[in-house]
Design a protein around this motif. Sequence first.
Motif, short mmCIF file in Angstrom:
data_model
loop_
_atom_site.label_atom_id
_atom_site.label_comp_id
_atom_site.label_asym_id
_atom_site.label_seq_id
_atom_site.Cartn_x
_atom_site.Cartn_y
_atom_site.Cartn_z
N ALA A 219 -41.49 48.17 24.25
CA ALA A 219 -42.71 48.70 23.64
C ALA A 219 -43.58 49.41 24.67
O ALA A 219 -44.18 50.46 24.38
N LEU A 220 -43.64 48.88 25.88
CA LEU A 220 -44.44 49.51 26.94
C LEU A 220 -43.78 50.80 27.42
O LEU A 220 -44.48 51.74 27.83
N GLN A 221 -42.44 50.85 27.38
CA GLN A 221 -41.74 52.04 27.82
C GLN A 221 -41.89 53.21 26.84
O GLN A 221 -41.95 54.36 27.24
N SER A 222 -41.94 52.89 25.55
CA SER A 222 -42.00 53.93 24.52
C SER A 222 -42.88 53.46 23.37
O SER A 222 -42.40 53.18 22.27
N PRO A 223 -44.20 53.38 23.59
CA PRO A 223 -45.08 52.77 22.59
C PRO A 223 -45.12 53.49 21.24
O PRO A 223 -45.16 52.84 20.20
N LYS A 224 -45.10 54.81 21.23
CA LYS A 224 -45.20 55.53 19.96
C LYS A 224 -44.01 55.27 19.06
O LYS A 224 -44.14 55.24 17.84
N ARG A 225 -42.86 55.10 19.68
CA ARG A 225 -41.64 54.86 18.89
C ARG A 225 -41.43 53.40 18.58
O ARG A 225 -41.02 53.03 17.47
N MET A 226 -41.71 52.53 19.57
CA MET A 226 -41.32 51.13 19.43
C MET A 226 -42.37 50.25 18.75
O MET A 226 -42.01 49.31 18.05
N ILE A 227 -43.65 50.54 18.94
CA ILE A 227 -44.67 49.67 18.33
C ILE A 227 -44.58 49.67 16.81
O ILE A 227 -44.60 48.59 16.19
N PRO A 228 -44.46 50.83 16.14
CA PRO A 228 -44.27 50.78 14.68
C PRO A 228 -43.01 50.04 14.27
O PRO A 228 -42.99 49.32 13.26
N ARG A 229 -41.95 50.19 15.07
CA ARG A 229 -40.70 49.49 14.76
C ARG A 229 -40.90 47.99 14.83
O ARG A 229 -40.48 47.25 13.92
N TYR A 230 -41.56 47.51 15.87
CA TYR A 230 -41.75 46.07 16.02
C TYR A 230 -42.73 45.52 14.99
O TYR A 230 -42.62 44.37 14.56
N ALA A 231 -43.68 46.36 14.57
CA ALA A 231 -44.60 45.93 13.51
C ALA A 231 -43.82 45.63 12.23
O ALA A 231 -44.10 44.64 11.53
N LYS A 232 -42.85 46.49 11.91
CA LYS A 232 -42.01 46.25 10.74
C LYS A 232 -41.18 44.98 10.90
O LYS A 232 -41.00 44.22 9.95
N CYS A 233 -40.70 44.75 12.12
CA CYS A 233 -39.92 43.55 12.39
C CYS A 233 -40.74 42.28 12.17
O CYS A 233 -40.29 41.33 11.53
N PHE A 234 -41.95 42.26 12.71
CA PHE A 234 -42.82 41.09 12.55
C PHE A 234 -43.16 40.87 11.08
O PHE A 234 -43.30 39.73 10.63
N ALA A 235 -43.29 41.97 10.31
CA ALA A 235 -43.69 41.86 8.91
C ALA A 235 -42.65 41.15 8.06
O ALA A 235 -43.00 40.50 7.07
#
Length: 248
Positions: A219-235
């Motif tokens: 997420a820190l390496q590629s926040p724009k791409r990974m943060i939305p992805r991980y948000a979906k994962c947590f959901a």
Amino acid sequence: MKFGKDSNAVEVNIPTRTALFHAVQTRFEKSKGFALATLNLDHLTKLPADPAFAAAYRAQELVVADGRPVVWLARLAGKPLELIPGSDLVIPLCELAAKMQMPVALVGSTDTALAGAKIALQEQIPALNIVLTYAPPYGFDPAGDMATEICEMLNTSGARLCFVALGAPKQELFAAFARNKAPTVGFASVGAGLDFLAGQQVRAPKFMRALALEWLWRALQSPKRMIPRYAKCFAILPGLICDALRQR
């Protein structure tokens, strides 16, 4: 253990590394191909929304748990699984292929990454025979004419193991398609595994992986791409936890 519901459910049918390498060795010995997928939480967010992806996943003969949430959910269900990340499989599968004299192909990513991965693999495993590297062009259709051409290249090259580094869902779709076109080839979907070997991407340090913090590194390496992805994962986690408890 099964993850998901109804027609979108997928099963992790290989629980341990020992079982995985036994299955791969047996298929090499019998000249039988296979498709190997590494299930993670991101895949579980995509499967309900993508029937083609779900169908491709069900066509994979070998499915392992890639990602600690999948392992934790299995443990919660009383059906323990070993953590087997796709990136960690490249070297040991190549070692097995070299030992059994099985030629290897690298498909996906970029020409630069594949060239770097080939050099890195042959430095670590001198007996490894890499007979084909191919990076499909942008917009590659994993079940189109170019996919058929790649299968023909694989058959001509004599490859018996093909690492597919196209990212989900494209790599799993290609593996499912190619299984029928190149029936003696084993297709292992490894995501960024070849990029890591080539130094095109930097994997999380071992201590972060040990603490289950690889997701934070990415997420820190590629926040724009990974943060939305991980948000979906947590959901989707609450629903998956309920499913695991029901299976228990």
